[in-house]
Design an enzyme around this catalytic site. Sequence first.
Site, PDB file in Angstrom:
ATOM      1  N   LYS A 129      -3.092  67.043  92.891  1.00 51.06           N
ATOM      2  CA  LYS A 129      -3.203  65.740  92.217  1.00 51.06           C
ATOM      3  C   LYS A 129      -3.288  64.601  93.228  1.00 51.06           C
ATOM      4  O   LYS A 129      -4.009  63.618  93.017  1.00 51.06           O
ATOM      5  CB  LYS A 129      -2.023  65.516  91.280  1.00 51.06           C
ATOM      6  N   HIS A 173     -11.140  68.282  87.660  1.00 52.78           N
ATOM      7  CA  HIS A 173     -10.660  69.659  87.451  1.00 52.78           C
ATOM      8  C   HIS A 173      -9.860  70.103  88.679  1.00 52.78           C
ATOM      9  O   HIS A 173     -10.302  69.887  89.811  1.00 52.78           O
ATOM     10  CB  HIS A 173     -11.859  70.593  87.225  1.00 52.78           C
ATOM     11  N   ARG A 202     -13.631  68.384  64.304  1.00 47.23           N
ATOM     12  CA  ARG A 202     -13.679  67.902  65.695  1.00 47.23           C
ATOM     13  C   ARG A 202     -14.835  66.939  65.868  1.00 47.23           C
ATOM     14  O   ARG A 202     -14.744  65.939  66.578  1.00 47.23           O
ATOM     15  CB  ARG A 202     -13.878  69.082  66.663  1.00 47.23           C
ATOM     16  N   ASN A 242      -3.896  60.413  87.018  1.00 50.13           N
ATOM     17  CA  ASN A 242      -5.259  60.052  87.448  1.00 50.13           C
ATOM     18  C   ASN A 242      -5.690  58.723  86.834  1.00 50.13           C
ATOM     19  O   ASN A 242      -6.363  57.923  87.488  1.00 50.13           O
ATOM     20  CB  ASN A 242      -6.255  61.162  87.082  1.00 50.13           C
ATOM     21  N   ILE A 244     -12.326  70.074  74.289  1.00 53.92           N
ATOM     22  CA  ILE A 244     -13.734  70.173  74.691  1.00 53.92           C
ATOM     23  C   ILE A 244     -14.531  69.200  73.835  1.00 53.92           C
ATOM     24  O   ILE A 244     -14.421  69.211  72.598  1.00 53.92           O
ATOM     25  CB  ILE A 244     -14.233  71.621  74.517  1.00 53.92           C
ATOM     26  N   GLY A 257      -1.173  61.266  82.880  1.00 55.30           N
ATOM     27  CA  GLY A 257      -1.943  60.069  83.186  1.00 55.30           C
ATOM     28  C   GLY A 257      -1.860  59.599  84.629  1.00 55.30           C
ATOM     29  O   GLY A 257      -2.117  58.434  84.922  1.00 55.30           O
ATOM     30  N   VAL A 297     -18.870  74.181  79.768  1.00 54.22           N
ATOM     31  CA  VAL A 297     -17.549  73.712  80.210  1.00 54.22           C
ATOM     32  C   VAL A 297     -17.315  73.925  81.718  1.00 54.22           C
ATOM     33  O   VAL A 297     -17.493  75.034  82.223  1.00 54.22           O
ATOM     34  CB  VAL A 297     -16.439  74.421  79.402  1.00 54.22           C
TER      35      VAL A 297
END
Length: 197
Positions: free
Chosen positions: A174, A111, A67, A17, A94, A15, A147
């Site tokens: 990061k 990403h 899902r 970000n 996803i 966490g 994706v």
Amino acid sequence: MKDRLRVGVLVSGQGSNLQALISASRAPGYPAQVVIVCANRAAPALDHARSAGIETAAFLRANFPSRDARDQAMAAALKARSVELVVCAGYDSILTPGFTGQFLGRILNVHPSLLPAFKGSMDAVDRALAAGVSETGCTVHLVTDDVDAGPILGQRRVPVLSGDTPARLHARIKAEEHRLLPEIVRQIAEHEPSLRR
Ligand code: GRF
């Protein structure tokens, strides 16, 4: 000030970000606020949300028949809080088309590579190191059903240094993500009136 853009953040991990976005949103005039944080596991990231007094919700796959059912429940929770922008910040499932279809053009992902390089998996940093590239970086892009292939909104470059380990390289990536993500969210909040409900 105009109402701030209402952001829902999806997390699975540490966490950092999410924390960067929460910290940015404390600055006077920042045009977005995190209103709910959703996780697909008992992620440490949820502690950042709780410490900031932000609502949290967990959607564990084991608690849903599919899902799709899990994502529908998560979408309903986000919509119930009038979320206008969804940010995947280290979210490792996803999203199903049933979810993405409800937030078309309103989902961001962070990403840890210069997409399209090293797309399609969670180990982009290890792959960059193994490939021997001299630089890598991070990307913020729109999520589509393809994706890691949605339109790129911003990137930052990070050099690979001799002696780098995946952990050291990822830490420097990061650090760039933590600047890039709040900046892209700010740009969207300021320049995309179409997202306002
Ligand atoms: C980040 O490197 C992000 O690019 C990737 O997962 C990592 C999440 O880190 N998708 P954190 O949970 O925000 O610390």
